[in-house]
Scaffold this active site. Structure first.
Site, short mmCIF file in Angstrom:
data_model
loop_
_atom_site.label_atom_id
_atom_site.label_comp_id
_atom_site.label_asym_id
_atom_site.label_seq_id
_atom_site.Cartn_x
_atom_site.Cartn_y
_atom_site.Cartn_z
N TYR A 1 11.21 -16.37 13.40
CA TYR A 1 12.10 -16.81 14.49
C TYR A 1 11.51 -16.45 15.85
CZ TYR A 1 15.79 -16.08 17.99
OH TYR A 1 16.51 -16.05 19.16
N THR B 1 14.51 -15.01 24.19
CA THR B 1 15.05 -13.78 23.59
C THR B 1 14.13 -12.58 23.83
OG1 THR B 1 15.49 -12.73 21.46
CG2 THR B 1 13.96 -14.56 21.42
N ASP B 2 14.71 -11.38 23.84
CA ASP B 2 13.89 -10.16 23.95
C ASP B 2 13.01 -9.97 22.71
OD1 ASP B 2 15.88 -9.44 22.14
OD2 ASP B 2 16.47 -7.60 23.18
N GLU B 3 13.36 -10.68 21.61
CA GLU B 3 12.57 -10.49 20.38
C GLU B 3 11.12 -10.95 20.54
OE1 GLU B 3 14.14 -11.20 16.57
OE2 GLU B 3 16.22 -11.06 17.21
N LYS C 1 10.13 -18.71 19.12
CA LYS C 1 10.65 -18.58 20.49
C LYS C 1 9.51 -18.24 21.45
CE LYS C 1 14.42 -18.85 21.69
NZ LYS C 1 15.30 -19.99 22.07
P1 NAD Z 1 23.53 -20.53 17.69
O1 NAD Z 1 22.71 -20.58 16.44
O2 NAD Z 1 24.90 -19.94 17.63
O3 NAD Z 1 23.68 -22.00 18.28
C1 NAD Z 1 22.60 -22.89 18.38
C2 NAD Z 1 23.14 -24.28 18.66
O4 NAD Z 1 22.00 -25.17 18.74
C3 NAD Z 1 24.06 -24.83 17.56
O5 NAD Z 1 25.21 -25.43 18.10
C4 NAD Z 1 23.19 -25.87 16.85
O6 NAD Z 1 23.94 -26.94 16.30
C5 NAD Z 1 22.28 -26.36 17.99
N1 NAD Z 1 21.02 -26.91 17.49
C6 NAD Z 1 20.20 -26.38 16.54
N2 NAD Z 1 19.15 -27.19 16.34
C7 NAD Z 1 19.30 -28.26 17.18
C8 NAD Z 1 18.54 -29.41 17.45
N3 NAD Z 1 17.39 -29.67 16.79
N4 NAD Z 1 18.98 -30.28 18.38
C9 NAD Z 1 20.14 -30.06 19.05
N5 NAD Z 1 20.91 -28.98 18.82
C10 NAD Z 1 20.49 -28.08 17.91
O7 NAD Z 1 22.62 -19.77 18.75
P2 NAD Z 1 23.06 -18.82 19.95
O8 NAD Z 1 23.26 -17.46 19.42
O9 NAD Z 1 24.13 -19.48 20.73
O10 NAD Z 1 21.71 -18.80 20.79
C11 NAD Z 1 21.49 -19.68 21.89
C12 NAD Z 1 20.12 -19.41 22.46
O11 NAD Z 1 20.03 -18.06 22.89
C13 NAD Z 1 18.99 -19.61 21.45
O12 NAD Z 1 17.91 -20.24 22.10
C14 NAD Z 1 18.61 -18.20 21.02
O13 NAD Z 1 17.26 -18.12 20.67
C15 NAD Z 1 18.92 -17.42 22.29
N6 NAD Z 1 19.28 -16.02 22.06
C16 NAD Z 1 20.40 -15.67 21.36
C17 NAD Z 1 20.72 -14.33 21.21
C18 NAD Z 1 21.97 -13.89 20.47
O14 NAD Z 1 22.22 -12.68 20.41
N7 NAD Z 1 22.78 -14.79 19.95
C19 NAD Z 1 19.89 -13.33 21.73
C20 NAD Z 1 18.76 -13.72 22.41
C21 NAD Z 1 18.47 -15.06 22.60
#
Ligand code: NAD
Length: 323
Positions: A155, A129-131, A159
């Site tokens: 968080y 993430t950009d965070e 990351k």
């Molecule tokens: P989300 O929270 O919607 O989904 C995460 C998924 O991971 C869920 O289905 C959950 O059940 C699964 N999960 C959690 N813990 C687990 C474990 N221990 N073992 C197996 N599965 C597990 O997240 P998202 O928004 O889809 O984000 C996906 C990735 O992208 C993450 O790594 C997040 O840090 C990164 N990200 C997201 C955003 C955003 O805007 N949503 C921005 C930057 C980065």
């Protein structure tokens, strides 16, 4: 026609917001064999996963990436690539209690890296993430891949920790690893706890829309389909050891975004309610995606406003009737 070589892929967190969009994207655009591993936390979409299981190109294995036995069970073949989305992803939850964030985001990534060491996959894309870069003032240039890591909440600290482990495993063991750092995503299947869905669901119910602080925080919004396209390009043409920033180039003040969504929904601005600011709240994120554009020819397919209208309509159609 579905192009390219057929690959067998392992997608962690494929039942969550971005992972599920990525699975749908691949099933439409390619003919890969897909295994999703997900522990099905509150943020997942088990019904959507159930529907996909009738597709012979798809299989689902329930498991926790921080658990060695669960991982061993999934590694019944060598994958061409692992795309690692699984994470605890909600900043507010990490401020309440970061235990699960440490386990999944740090220990889970470590366990996957250990699997890579034994040849579990030919490469891995670690989705970050950009965070991890922290915050910007309005006058600063957007983050590049060379910006220092400076996370400000639990968080983003977990990351950043996982990013450093990935970097170290590349440097030490020469494992085929790539890291992506994307800005705030929006689109179908995003959990109701996140900013854009919160606005839509509150407005649908004519409830007050909570805005942290003065609402002047700036985020750089990325439509999830454009993110999927970027990951797909990195899977095909990315270079080991590299970090790729993925940003929408759509900087918006939170308050302006709320007003635009209310306008799309035909709801009044009187629903807006300012609440106490989030602890450690970053002021501005902005991401420079020049490297991805120049090296891998990534470009976005739609404008921010078109994608926003599509997203609002998706959430209204999906849940409007049940409210
Ligand atoms: P989300 O929270 O919607 O989904 C995460 C998924 O991971 C869920 O289905 C959950 O059940 C699964 N999960 C959690 N813990 C687990 C474990 N221990 N073992 C197996 N599965 C597990 O997240 P998202 O928004 O889809 O984000 C996906 C990735 O992208 C993450 O790594 C997040 O840090 C990164 N990200 C997201 C955003 C955003 O805007 N949503 C921005 C930057 C980065």
């Amino acid at each position: 026609m579905k192009g390219g070589r057929s690959l067998n892929l392992l997608i962690t967190g494929g039942a969550g917001f971005i992972g599920l969009n990525f699975v749908h994207y691949l099933l439409k655009s390619a003919s890969h064999q897909i295994t999703v591993m997900d522990s099905l936390t509150y943020a997942s979409h088990p019904d959507e996963i159930q529907e996909l299981t009738s597709n012979p190109k798809f299989r689902f294995i329930k498991g926790n990436i921080a658990n060695k036995n669960d991982l061993n069970a999934v590694m019944d073949q060598q994958y061409e690539a692992i795309i690692h989305f699984a994470a605890e992803s909600h900043v507010d939850n990490s401020i309440q209690n970061a235990d699960d964030f440490i386990q999944t985001n740090i220990v889970g990534t470590y366990e996957l890296l250990q699997q890579l060491k034994t040849g579990a996959a030919k490469k891995m894309i670690h989705v970050s993430t950009d965070e991890v870069y922290g915050t910007l003032t309005p006058a600063q240039d957007p983050f590049t891949e060379l910006s220092p890591l400076s996370p400000n909440n639990p968080y983003s600290a977990t990351k950043a920790s996982s990013d450093l482990l990935v970097r170290a495993y590349y440097e030490t063991f020469k494992l085929p690893l790539m890291t992506t750092r994307c800005s705030n995503n929006f689109g179908p299947f995003q959990n109701k706890e996140k900013f854009i869905p919160t606005i839509i669901y509150s407005a649908l119910q004519n409830k007050k829309i909570p805005i942290y602080g003065d609402g002047q925080q700036i985020r750089d919004w990325l439509f999830v389909e454009d993110h999927c396209k970027a990951i797909s390009l990195i899977l095909e043409k990315g270079t080991s050891g590299e970090v790729y920033n993925i940003g929408g180039g759509n900087e918006r003040k939170n308050i302006d975004l709320v007003k635009r969504i209310l306008e799309i929904m035909g709801k009044p601005e009187s629903l807006i309610e300012y609440i106490e600011d989030r602890k450690g709240h970053d002021r501005r994120y902005a991401i420079d995606s020049t490297k991805l554009q120049n090296k891998l020819n990534w470009e976005q397919t739609s404008t921010f406003d078109q994608s926003l209208v599509k997203t609002v309509e998706w959430h209204m159609n999906k849940f409007g009737a049940s409210i």
